[in-house]
Design an enzyme around this catalytic site. Structure first.
Site, PDB file in Angstrom:
ATOM      1  N   LEU A 189      -1.223  14.041  18.444  1.00  0.00           N
ATOM      2  CA  LEU A 189      -2.210  13.824  17.388  1.00  0.00           C
ATOM      3  C   LEU A 189      -1.551  13.420  16.067  1.00  0.00           C
ATOM      4  CD1 LEU A 189      -4.594  16.855  18.078  1.00  0.00           C
ATOM      5  CD2 LEU A 189      -4.620  14.559  19.108  1.00  0.00           C
ATOM      6  N   SER A 195      -0.059   7.006  18.395  1.00  0.00           N
ATOM      7  CA  SER A 195       0.916   7.924  18.976  1.00  0.00           C
ATOM      8  C   SER A 195       2.181   7.198  19.401  1.00  0.00           C
ATOM      9  CB  SER A 195       0.294   8.643  20.176  1.00  0.00           C
ATOM     10  OG  SER A 195      -0.885   9.326  19.785  1.00  0.00           O
ATOM     11  N   GLN A 246      -5.030   5.379  33.601  1.00  0.00           N
ATOM     12  CA  GLN A 246      -5.153   4.227  32.697  1.00  0.00           C
ATOM     13  C   GLN A 246      -3.808   3.584  32.380  1.00  0.00           C
ATOM     14  OE1 GLN A 246      -6.929   6.815  29.567  1.00  0.00           O
ATOM     15  NE2 GLN A 246      -5.720   5.587  28.137  1.00  0.00           N
ATOM     16  N   HIS A 303      -6.370  10.816  14.319  1.00  0.00           N
ATOM     17  CA  HIS A 303      -7.148  11.820  15.048  1.00  0.00           C
ATOM     18  C   HIS A 303      -7.790  12.811  14.078  1.00  0.00           C
ATOM     19  CE1 HIS A 303      -4.145  10.616  18.239  1.00  0.00           C
ATOM     20  NE2 HIS A 303      -5.288  10.445  18.870  1.00  0.00           N
ATOM     21  N   LYS A 321      -9.342   1.170  16.070  1.00  0.00           N
ATOM     22  CA  LYS A 321      -8.098   0.493  16.439  1.00  0.00           C
ATOM     23  C   LYS A 321      -8.174   0.013  17.885  1.00  0.00           C
ATOM     24  CE  LYS A 321      -4.379   2.779  17.587  1.00  0.00           C
ATOM     25  NZ  LYS A 321      -4.027   2.233  18.947  1.00  0.00           N
ATOM     26  N   GLN A 335     -11.779  -0.929  23.771  1.00  0.00           N
ATOM     27  CA  GLN A 335     -12.141   0.333  24.406  1.00  0.00           C
ATOM     28  C   GLN A 335     -13.454   0.866  23.848  1.00  0.00           C
ATOM     29  OE1 GLN A 335      -9.305   3.829  25.120  1.00  0.00           O
ATOM     30  NE2 GLN A 335     -10.305   4.448  23.236  1.00  0.00           N
TER      31      GLN A 335
END
Length: 259
Positions: free
Chosen positions: A32, A185, A60, A36, A148, A152
């Site tokens: 995180l 991340s 994924q 987040h 971002k 998705q």
């Protein structure tokens, strides 16, 4: 803050939440950061209960080395969640979320086939499949995703609509570092030199008058370009900075769209 590591413990906890309470969900893979944190803040503001899932979803990842390199920072993640006032963390094992060993999956056959989907086969099948599972288990009223990961976000919205899922998908603005690199991340995997280079990614994306020019500028700066495409008012891009794959997107100014 409760930390729930099994379907049974999660369901038991979820059943204690009153039917009059609004539940918000922030799905994550951990590691995180402040991006987040912004999702958690929005979730807490708009709901009675804020839950976060932490699960590095192997389905994924089309590249096993990418999965093995994904950062795991469990203690730091839990500290952030507690500081931010999260009510519960759901952190299941693979066998809990995939008792069928991924024989059943969700597939989108149109918008998932380009941009990241064209370069990461099966990626969005894994994303949509795990997100649907988390929606079903959480019984959340709202779920929060960063812009971002724009493709998705659109696919998750489309899935919720297509399957009449009783949940509102909330897109939240991209949070950036002081030099404008989108928080991710993956950024912590960059070497010092590549981190300096990565900061130029969003600036070159915005400076170009076309997607084609953006490719030329990025390659001239040493990036390996997966794609740059202008799509539905956004300029979306994925590049490699060293061995680390970074994605970003910007709104296309109206004058660029007309040119």
């Amino acid at each position: 803050m409760d930390i729930l590591r099994s379907i049974e413990s999660w369901n038991a906890w979820r059943n204690t939440v009153g039917h009059d309470k609004k539940v918000g969900l922030v799905p994550t893979m951990g590691a995180l950061h402040n991006g987040h944190r912004s999702l958690i803040t929005r979730c807490r503001q708009e709901n009675d209960i804020c839950v976060i899932s932490i699960f590095v979803n192997p389905t994924q990842f089309n590249d096993p080395s990418d999965l093995s390199a994904y950062p795991v920072t469990t203690e730091a993640d839990h500290n952030i969640c507690e500081t931010e006032g999260v009510d519960a963390i759901f952190s299941p094992a693979y066998a809990d979320l995939y008792p069928d060993n991924y024989h059943y999956r969700v597939t989108e056959n149109h918008d998932s086939r380009h941009l990241c989907g064209a370069h990461r086969p099966g990626h969005f099948d894994g994303v949509l499949s795990v997100v649907m599972k988390l929606f079903n288990l959480s019984r959340a009223h709202k779920a929060y995703f960063g812009e971002k990961d724009w493709q998705q976000l659109q696919l998750v919205k489309g899935m919720a609509k297509a399957f009449f899922m009783p949940i509102t998908i909330v897109g939240c603005p991209t949070v950036r570092e002081s030099d404008d690199l989108a928080m991710s991340s993956r950024n912590r995997r960059l070497s010092a030199d590549h981190r300096r280079q990565a900061a130029r990614f969003p600036h070159l994306l915005a400076a170009a008058v076309s997607a084609e020019e953006a490719v030329r500028l990025l390659e001239a700066d040493g990036f390996s370009v997966d794609y740059v495409e202008d799509f539905k008012g956004r300029r979306c891009a994925a590049v490699y900075c060293g061995e680390v794959r970074l994605i970003d997107n910007i709104l296309i100014p109206e004058k660029m769209e007309k040119s």
